[in-house]
Scaffold this motif. Structure first.
Motif, PDB file in Angstrom:
ATOM      1  N   THR A 130       0.831  -1.212   0.000  1.00 28.63           N
ATOM      2  CA  THR A 130       0.000   0.000   0.000  1.00 28.63           C
ATOM      3  C   THR A 130       0.859   1.253   0.000  1.00 28.63           C
ATOM      4  N   VAL A 131       1.884   1.261   0.836  1.00 28.11           N
ATOM      5  CA  VAL A 131       2.788   2.418   0.907  1.00 28.11           C
ATOM      6  C   VAL A 131       3.536   2.583  -0.412  1.00 28.11           C
ATOM      7  N   ARG A 132       4.008   1.472  -0.965  1.00 23.81           N
ATOM      8  CA  ARG A 132       4.745   1.542  -2.231  1.00 23.81           C
ATOM      9  C   ARG A 132       3.874   2.095  -3.357  1.00 23.81           C
ATOM     10  N   LYS A 133       2.628   1.638  -3.450  1.00 21.00           N
ATOM     11  CA  LYS A 133       1.743   2.117  -4.503  1.00 21.00           C
ATOM     12  C   LYS A 133       1.492   3.610  -4.371  1.00 21.00           C
ATOM     13  N   GLN A 134       1.278   4.084  -3.151  1.00 20.87           N
ATOM     14  CA  GLN A 134       1.056   5.512  -2.922  1.00 20.87           C
ATOM     15  C   GLN A 134       2.311   6.312  -3.269  1.00 20.87           C
ATOM     16  N   LEU A 135       3.456   5.783  -2.892  1.00 19.50           N
ATOM     17  CA  LEU A 135       4.727   6.446  -3.196  1.00 19.50           C
ATOM     18  C   LEU A 135       4.907   6.604  -4.693  1.00 19.50           C
ATOM     19  N   PHE A 136       4.592   5.563  -5.458  1.00 21.04           N
ATOM     20  CA  PHE A 136       4.808   5.615  -6.897  1.00 21.04           C
ATOM     21  C   PHE A 136       3.768   6.447  -7.622  1.00 21.04           C
ATOM     22  N   GLU A 137       2.632   6.678  -6.998  1.00 21.94           N
ATOM     23  CA  GLU A 137       1.654   7.592  -7.590  1.00 21.94           C
ATOM     24  C   GLU A 137       2.163   9.025  -7.545  1.00 21.94           C
ATOM     25  N   GLU A 138       3.063   9.306  -6.595  1.00 17.24           N
ATOM     26  CA  GLU A 138       3.548  10.667  -6.385  1.00 17.24           C
ATOM     27  C   GLU A 138       4.970  10.890  -6.865  1.00 17.24           C
ATOM     28  N   ASP A 139       5.753   9.832  -7.084  1.00 16.00           N
ATOM     29  CA  ASP A 139       7.165   9.982  -7.426  1.00 16.00           C
ATOM     30  C   ASP A 139       7.461   9.208  -8.715  1.00 16.00           C
ATOM     31  N   ASP A 191      -0.619  -9.920 -12.737  1.00 16.33           N
ATOM     32  CA  ASP A 191       0.691 -10.446 -13.114  1.00 16.33           C
ATOM     33  C   ASP A 191       1.436  -9.404 -13.939  1.00 16.33           C
ATOM     34  N   GLY A 192       2.707  -9.139 -13.556  1.00 16.96           N
ATOM     35  CA  GLY A 192       3.509  -8.155 -14.269  1.00 16.96           C
ATOM     36  C   GLY A 192       3.333  -6.749 -13.758  1.00 16.96           C
ATOM     37  N   THR A 193       2.394  -6.536 -12.835  1.00 19.75           N
ATOM     38  CA  THR A 193       2.196  -5.217 -12.230  1.00 19.75           C
ATOM     39  C   THR A 193       2.514  -5.264 -10.740  1.00 19.75           C
ATOM     40  N   ASP A 194       1.873  -6.199 -10.037  1.00 22.34           N
ATOM     41  CA  ASP A 194       2.128  -6.348  -8.603  1.00 22.34           C
ATOM     42  C   ASP A 194       3.261  -7.337  -8.355  1.00 22.34           C
ATOM     43  N   TYR A 195       3.218  -8.452  -9.034  1.00 31.24           N
ATOM     44  CA  TYR A 195       4.249  -9.502  -8.972  1.00 31.24           C
ATOM     45  C   TYR A 195       4.296 -10.192 -10.327  1.00 31.24           C
TER      46      TYR A 195
END
Length: 205
Positions: free
Chosen positions: A20-29, A49-53
């Motif tokens: 959850t933290v990683r997804k939020q981080l990548f939405e902003e950076d 597949d190919g997006t999350d793992y």
């Protein structure tokens, strides 16, 4: 100025909210490059597949181990998790920062092979809150929840092996702290000085 990117490793106990933290981080950076992990566990609802793992069979994963295609891998609660080597090496050499979101066992293996990485431990507000988060997923049996909590206690004891600790008490706050770590690492004297000295040397030659 930097010729090589920085490898950032985020890990912590299962259920602490790494994804959850990683997804939020990548939405902003947009400057960070995410290295997608490989796993043999079944996809959770909504995962792609190919997006999350990269979701692989056990046989496929073991072939990757045999062919030395992983920087690290670990078996956690009955499933394999690992980091593909080629993508990470190529991206760092292009001067781009790479962000890994991996289990604690895997992070310790990365530290052995790539000690220059920046290791961030995502910490739960409390063990009770961690238990609640795992239970609210609704995807694990009682036995698996118990195993994950036992493993979490062992992993928290490994916190001293990390460079930074971020408490995930609130997602936005945790993301801000990780962004601050990224900026801080790029401003480190030894990192900046090395590049400037090299640039100055080439200008004088």
């Amino acid at each position: 100025m930097e010729e090589k990117g920085i490898l950032f490793i985020l890990s912590g106990p299962s259920g602490v909210g790494k994804g959850t933290v990683r997804k939020q981080l990548f939405e902003e950076d947009s400057d960070l490059q995410y290295s997608i992990s490989v796993t043999t566990r079944a996809p959770r609802e909504g995962e792609q597949d190919g997006t999350d793992y990269f979701f692989k069979s056990r046989e496929q994963f073991e072939n990757m181990i045999e062919n030395d295609e992983l920087i690290e891998y670990a078996e956690y609660v009955g499933n394999y998790y690992g980091t593909p080597k080629q993508y990470v090496e190529d991206t760092l050499n292009q001067g781009k920062d790479v962000f890994l979101e991996i289990e604690v066992q895997g992070a310790m293996k990365v530290r052995e092979s790539l000690p220059e990485g920046v290791f961030i431990f995502l910490f739960p507000p409390s063990l009770e809150e961690l238990k609640n988060r795992i239970m609210h997923r609704g995807t694990e049996s009682e036995e698996l929840i118990r195993n994950r909590l036992l493993e979490a206690k062992k992993e928290i004891d490994m916190m001293d092996a990390y460079d930074y600790v971020v408490v995930n008490d609130e997602i936005e706050r945790a993301v801000r702290r990780i962004q601050s770590i990224v900026v801080s690492e790029h401003c480190k004297r030894e990192r900046v000085a090395k590049q400037y000295k090299k640039a100055l040397g080439s200008d004088l030659s």
